[in-house]
Design a protein around this motif. Structure first.
Motif, PDB file in Angstrom:
ATOM      1  N   CYS A 180      28.791  34.865  60.077  1.00 61.79           N
ATOM      2  CA  CYS A 180      30.127  34.949  59.485  1.00 61.79           C
ATOM      3  C   CYS A 180      31.078  33.934  60.113  1.00 61.79           C
ATOM      4  O   CYS A 180      31.828  33.241  59.401  1.00 61.79           O
ATOM      5  N   ASP A 190      36.416  35.015  52.938  1.00 59.59           N
ATOM      6  CA  ASP A 190      35.565  36.197  53.086  1.00 59.59           C
ATOM      7  C   ASP A 190      34.744  36.437  51.820  1.00 59.59           C
ATOM      8  O   ASP A 190      33.566  36.816  51.893  1.00 59.59           O
ATOM      9  N   TRP A 191      35.374  36.227  50.668  1.00 54.99           N
ATOM     10  CA  TRP A 191      34.650  36.437  49.411  1.00 54.99           C
ATOM     11  C   TRP A 191      33.477  35.458  49.289  1.00 54.99           C
ATOM     12  O   TRP A 191      32.357  35.844  48.939  1.00 54.99           O
ATOM     13  N   SER A 194      30.701  36.410  51.557  1.00 55.30           N
ATOM     14  CA  SER A 194      29.976  37.587  51.056  1.00 55.30           C
ATOM     15  C   SER A 194      28.942  37.181  50.010  1.00 55.30           C
ATOM     16  O   SER A 194      27.835  37.749  49.958  1.00 55.30           O
ATOM     17  N   GLN A 195      29.263  36.172  49.203  1.00 51.11           N
ATOM     18  CA  GLN A 195      28.312  35.699  48.197  1.00 51.11           C
ATOM     19  C   GLN A 195      27.153  34.946  48.837  1.00 51.11           C
ATOM     20  O   GLN A 195      25.995  35.065  48.418  1.00 51.11           O
ATOM     21  N   ILE A 199      26.383  40.184  51.244  1.00 53.37           N
ATOM     22  CA  ILE A 199      26.985  41.418  51.756  1.00 53.37           C
ATOM     23  C   ILE A 199      28.371  41.535  51.148  1.00 53.37           C
ATOM     24  O   ILE A 199      28.860  40.607  50.488  1.00 53.37           O
ATOM     25  N   SER A 200      29.017  42.671  51.364  1.00 49.00           N
ATOM     26  CA  SER A 200      30.324  42.871  50.756  1.00 49.00           C
ATOM     27  C   SER A 200      31.404  42.076  51.497  1.00 49.00           C
ATOM     28  O   SER A 200      31.254  41.737  52.681  1.00 49.00           O
ATOM     29  N   GLU A 201      32.497  41.804  50.806  1.00 47.19           N
ATOM     30  CA  GLU A 201      33.628  41.109  51.411  1.00 47.19           C
ATOM     31  C   GLU A 201      34.205  41.915  52.567  1.00 47.19           C
ATOM     32  O   GLU A 201      34.602  41.365  53.596  1.00 47.19           O
ATOM     33  N   THR A 202      34.236  43.251  52.411  1.00 50.31           N
ATOM     34  CA  THR A 202      34.733  44.127  53.479  1.00 50.31           C
ATOM     35  C   THR A 202      33.869  44.015  54.718  1.00 50.31           C
ATOM     36  O   THR A 202      34.368  43.999  55.852  1.00 50.31           O
ATOM     37  N   THR A 203      32.551  43.926  54.524  1.00 49.50           N
ATOM     38  CA  THR A 203      31.629  43.815  55.655  1.00 49.50           C
ATOM     39  C   THR A 203      31.819  42.484  56.380  1.00 49.50           C
ATOM     40  O   THR A 203      31.770  42.427  57.622  1.00 49.50           O
ATOM     41  N   VAL A 204      32.041  41.415  55.618  1.00 54.41           N
ATOM     42  CA  VAL A 204      32.314  40.111  56.243  1.00 54.41           C
ATOM     43  C   VAL A 204      33.547  40.218  57.132  1.00 54.41           C
ATOM     44  O   VAL A 204      33.543  39.785  58.299  1.00 54.41           O
TER      45      VAL A 204
END
Length: 235
Positions: A180, A190-191, A194-195, A199-204
Motif C-alpha cells: 500500500c 486509495d481507490w 484497491s483495484q 482489496i477494498s478501498e477501506t482496507t487500503v
C-alpha cells in the motif's frame, strides 16, 4: 559536491560523537554558524538513558535556558516535533505565543541572533533535531541544503556510535502495508490501490494508517520517507 561527499564519508568513519561534531561544526562556521546542537526530543516525559544530546552553545545561554524552563515553550522544539522540513528561527517564531518568542529574543543577548534547525524523524514517534546558530549567518539556500545533508549524516552516525542504529527497535511492515505504501508513493489514490491489489478501498486506508502509526508519522509522506530511510521501502 565532491567536497560535501568527502566530508560525509569522514563523518561516517569517526568513532566518537565529539569527532563527528567537530567536522560538521567546521563546515558550519564557514557560513557564520558558530554554535550547534544535536538533540533527541523527548516523547512525552520519556527520555532514553542513551538519548542523543550534543550541545555546543554558549555555556551562559545553556544555563539561562535551563533556569528559565525554556524547553517547555521553545518554538524550535515545537516545530521540530511537527515538521520534517528545515526552518529558520524566524520562521519558528512567526505566529508563536509571546512566551515562545521570548526564547528567541533572549537568545540574541548571547549572540545567537538566528539559527537553522533540521528536524529528523524516525519510527515509534522518534524525533530529533540538529540546529546551527550564530550572530551573523548566511541565508544561502544552497548552504542550507548542504547543512541538511550533513546533519542527516551526523545524526545517523551518532546513533550508530551510541549503539542505536537508525532502524533499531523500529517496527517492520507487513507485506500488505508495504504494498500500500509503495503505491501511495507512486501517487495512487486509495481507490486505485484497491483495484490494483484486489482489496477494498477501506482496507487500503486501514493498512496505510496502520503504517503511519507504526512510524509515528502524521502524514503519508512522512511514513513513506521513514520507510525508505529504514530500508523497508524502495524509492
Amino acid at each position: 559536491m565532491d567536497d560535501l561527499l568527502t566530508m560525509a564519508e569522514r563523518i561516517e568513519m569517526v568513532s566518537t560523537l565529539s569527532d563527528a561534531f567537530d567536522l560538521i561544526e567546521g563546515f558550519a562556521r564557514l557560513h557564520g554558524f558558530d554554535h550547534a546542537a544535536c538533540m533527541e526530543l523527548p516523547r512525552g516525559t520519556e527520555v532514553p538513558d542513551n538519548a542523543l544530546m550534543i550541545v555546543r552553545m554558549p555555556e551562559a545561554w545553556v544555563e539561562h535556558y535551563i533556569a528559565s524552563d525554556f524547553a517547555l515553550v521553545d518554538p524550535v522544539f515545537v516545530r521540530a516535533a511537527l515538521d520534517m522540513r528545515p526552518f529558520t528561527w524566524a520562521e519558528a517564531a512567526r505566529g508563536a505565543r509571546p512566551e515562545a518568542r521570548r526564547v528567541m529574543q533572549e537568545a540574541s543577548a548571547f549572540r545567537l541572533n538566528t539559527g537553522l534547525t533540521i528536524p529528523l524523524h524516525g519510527p515509534n514517534g522518534y524525533r530529533a533535531e540538529v540546529t546551527f546558530a550564530g550572530e551573523r549567518v548566511t541565508d544561502d539556500l544552497r548552504v542550507f541544503r548542504q547543512l541538511r545533508f550533513l546533519a542527516t549524516t551526523l545524526h545517523d552516525r551518532a546513533l550508530t556510535i551510541l549503539g542505536r542504529g537508525p532502524g533499531e527497535g523500529g517496527p517492520g511492515l507487513t507485506p500488505r502495508e508495504r504494498d500500500c505504501l509503495h503505491w501511495v508513493a507512486a501517487g495512487k489514490s486509495d481507490w486505485a490501490i484497491s483495484q490494483i491489489l484486489g482489496i477494498s478501498e477501506t482496507t487500503v486506508h486501514w493498512h496505510v494508517e496502520r503504517a503511519k502509526r507504526k512510524f509515528g508519522a502524521s502524514t503519508r509522506m512522512q511514513a513513506i520517507v521513514t520507510a525508505i530511510r529504514l530500508g523497508l521501502l524502495t524509492p
